[in-house]
Design a protein around this motif. Structure first.
Motif, PDB file in Angstrom:
ATOM      1  N   ALA A  87       0.805  -1.219   0.000  1.00 56.82           N
ATOM      2  CA  ALA A  87       0.000   0.000   0.000  1.00 56.82           C
ATOM      3  C   ALA A  87       0.840   1.271   0.000  1.00 56.82           C
ATOM      4  O   ALA A  87       0.308   2.365  -0.243  1.00 56.82           O
ATOM      5  N   ASP A  88       2.136   1.145   0.253  1.00 60.02           N
ATOM      6  CA  ASP A  88       3.046   2.291   0.208  1.00 60.02           C
ATOM      7  C   ASP A  88       3.835   2.339  -1.100  1.00 60.02           C
ATOM      8  O   ASP A  88       4.823   3.068  -1.210  1.00 60.02           O
ATOM      9  N   ALA A  89       3.391   1.542  -2.084  1.00 57.91           N
ATOM     10  CA  ALA A  89       4.013   1.505  -3.418  1.00 57.91           C
ATOM     11  C   ALA A  89       5.422   0.939  -3.393  1.00 57.91           C
ATOM     12  O   ALA A  89       6.246   1.280  -4.246  1.00 57.91           O
ATOM     13  N   MET A  90       5.720   0.080  -2.439  1.00 52.83           N
ATOM     14  CA  MET A  90       7.006  -0.619  -2.422  1.00 52.83           C
ATOM     15  C   MET A  90       6.828  -1.975  -3.085  1.00 52.83           C
ATOM     16  O   MET A  90       5.897  -2.717  -2.757  1.00 52.83           O
ATOM     17  N   ILE A  91       7.709  -2.306  -4.017  1.00 58.16           N
ATOM     18  CA  ILE A  91       7.613  -3.588  -4.708  1.00 58.16           C
ATOM     19  C   ILE A  91       7.938  -4.723  -3.740  1.00 58.16           C
ATOM     20  O   ILE A  91       8.992  -4.738  -3.099  1.00 58.16           O
ATOM     21  N   LEU A  92       7.007  -5.668  -3.645  1.00 53.85           N
ATOM     22  CA  LEU A  92       7.152  -6.813  -2.747  1.00 53.85           C
ATOM     23  C   LEU A  92       7.701  -8.039  -3.464  1.00 53.85           C
ATOM     24  O   LEU A  92       8.446  -8.825  -2.887  1.00 53.85           O
ATOM     25  N   ALA A  93       7.292  -8.222  -4.720  1.00 54.98           N
ATOM     26  CA  ALA A  93       7.696  -9.410  -5.470  1.00 54.98           C
ATOM     27  C   ALA A  93       7.552  -9.130  -6.960  1.00 54.98           C
ATOM     28  O   ALA A  93       6.845  -8.194  -7.358  1.00 54.98           O
ATOM     29  N   ARG A  94       8.199  -9.948  -7.758  1.00 56.42           N
ATOM     30  CA  ARG A  94       8.102  -9.785  -9.206  1.00 56.42           C
ATOM     31  C   ARG A  94       8.230 -11.144  -9.891  1.00 56.42           C
ATOM     32  O   ARG A  94       8.826 -12.076  -9.349  1.00 56.42           O
ATOM     33  N   CYS A  95       7.658 -11.247 -11.071  1.00 54.11           N
ATOM     34  CA  CYS A  95       7.845 -12.395 -11.956  1.00 54.11           C
ATOM     35  C   CYS A  95       8.412 -11.846 -13.259  1.00 54.11           C
ATOM     36  O   CYS A  95       7.710 -11.105 -13.969  1.00 54.11           O
ATOM     37  N   VAL A  96       9.645 -12.167 -13.561  1.00 50.99           N
ATOM     38  CA  VAL A  96      10.313 -11.640 -14.747  1.00 50.99           C
ATOM     39  C   VAL A  96      11.102 -12.762 -15.416  1.00 50.99           C
ATOM     40  O   VAL A  96      11.387 -13.791 -14.801  1.00 50.99           O
ATOM     41  N   ASP A  97      11.462 -12.549 -16.687  1.00 53.37           N
ATOM     42  CA  ASP A  97      12.364 -13.479 -17.342  1.00 53.37           C
ATOM     43  C   ASP A  97      13.643 -12.743 -17.739  1.00 53.37           C
ATOM     44  O   ASP A  97      13.794 -11.547 -17.448  1.00 53.37           O
ATOM     45  N   ALA A  98      14.536 -13.433 -18.407  1.00 54.13           N
ATOM     46  CA  ALA A  98      15.864 -12.869 -18.718  1.00 54.13           C
ATOM     47  C   ALA A  98      15.775 -11.607 -19.562  1.00 54.13           C
ATOM     48  O   ALA A  98      16.619 -10.708 -19.432  1.00 54.13           O
TER      49      ALA A  98
END
Length: 311
Positions: A87-98
């Protein structure tokens, strides 16, 4: 004034999103006094700080993990990454590729990075949690020029008490203007957000009856939790918005059907019908059990069923 271009809306939903972008730009210029030509890089919390801050969102992280991975498999071929923020716009997790790693390094799209609108300017995560609304930012719609090629789709995530818990974001640095799949991506993202909200809600009210007030609109489903006396003990963001309920309303545990009967609009009648159908589904058609769960007599339930043309 930032003179970046936003295309004219073609429907009411798009018009609503672009209105949100315009309001965000006004905040960037007048409230935050941000220079759109100034380059910016997100502040990233160190490991210990991130662990401490992210622990507050442990439940959200746990419930969103599987949905994020599912969403990523759906959009991976489109060059999109999936980001989850608090809720404070901090990234908690991500799903990314190379293919995303260079962009992630350049823009600090990583765990612990803070994308608050007041410092980053108009952006998918920060503006979404600020306005509590879905947002699409196409080519040139971000406030800062350095994000001109960044494409972003974001929807707010609501917790079991109807508060903003964070945002779910699809992002790409492909620099393309609006695409035919934009509406489809926004709807897919909204569905993921609703599933996360529903799981948070069901876990919070485990063992209680969960009923729906009607069809789903937007990023939140109109769900309520009732006890064995038919009293409201919980409601999602959409249910609260629709019915005008506050935390105080919920704390007083009013009877659900009594609340619905007090509304004179057709929408409330439809909501009452949906609640009855939902209660019957939960009881597998047992009218006596459904009536008990709704806090009304069997005769009253039969009368209401007859009124709605239900056998």
């Amino acid at each position: 004034m930032n003179t970046q271009y936003i295309s004219q809306p073609t429907d009411s939903k798009k018009e609503k999103i672009e209105e949100i972008v315009q309001k965000s730009w006004i905040r960037c210029e007048t409230s935050y006094q941000l220079d759109p030509s100034q380059k910016w890089k997100a502040e990233v919390l160190c490991g210990a700080e991130f662990r401490h801050v992210s622990s507050r969102s442990a439940l959200l992280l746990r419930q969103a993990a599987e949905e994020m991975q599912h969403l990523f498999t759906l959009v991976q071929g489109l060059g999109l990454m999936v980001l989850l923020a608090d809720a404070d716009a901090m990234i908690l997790a991500r799903c990314v590729d190379a293919t995303h790693l260079s962009v992630c390094r350049r823009l600090n799209l990583r765990e612990g990075a803070i994308w608050n609108e007041a410092i980053a300017g108009t952006n998918g995560i920060g503006t979404c949690v600020e306005d509590k609304c879905p947002i699409f930012l196409g080519h040139g719609a971000h406030w800062r020029f350095c994000f001109t090629l960044l494409i972003s789709y974001a929807v707010p995530l609501f917790d079991a008490q109807g508060r903003v818990a964070g945002a779910l974001n699809l992002a790409s640095m492909n620099g393309k203007r609006e695409q035919p799949v934009d509406k489809l991506l926004m709807e897919t993202l909204a569905q993921s957000g609703r599933r996360i909200e529903e799981q948070l809600f069901r876990n919070s009210y485990a063992g209680q009856k969960i009923l729906t007030l009607g069809s789903v609109r937007g990023c939140s489903a109109p769900l309520v939790s009732v006890n064995n006396q038919g009293e409201i003990i919980g409601a999602t963001h959409a249910a609260r918005e629709w019915m005008g309920w506050t935390d105080q309303t919920i704390a007083e545990h009013p009877n659900l059907l009594t609340e619905l009967e007090e509304g004179s609009e057709i929408s409330f009648q439809k909501a009452e019908e949906n609640v009855i159908r939902s209660a019957l589904a939960v009881s597998q058609g047992n009218v006596t059990q459904a009536a008990r769960g709704l806090g009304i007599s069997r005769a009253t339930l039969y009368r209401k069923m007859k009124g709605f043309g239900m056998s």
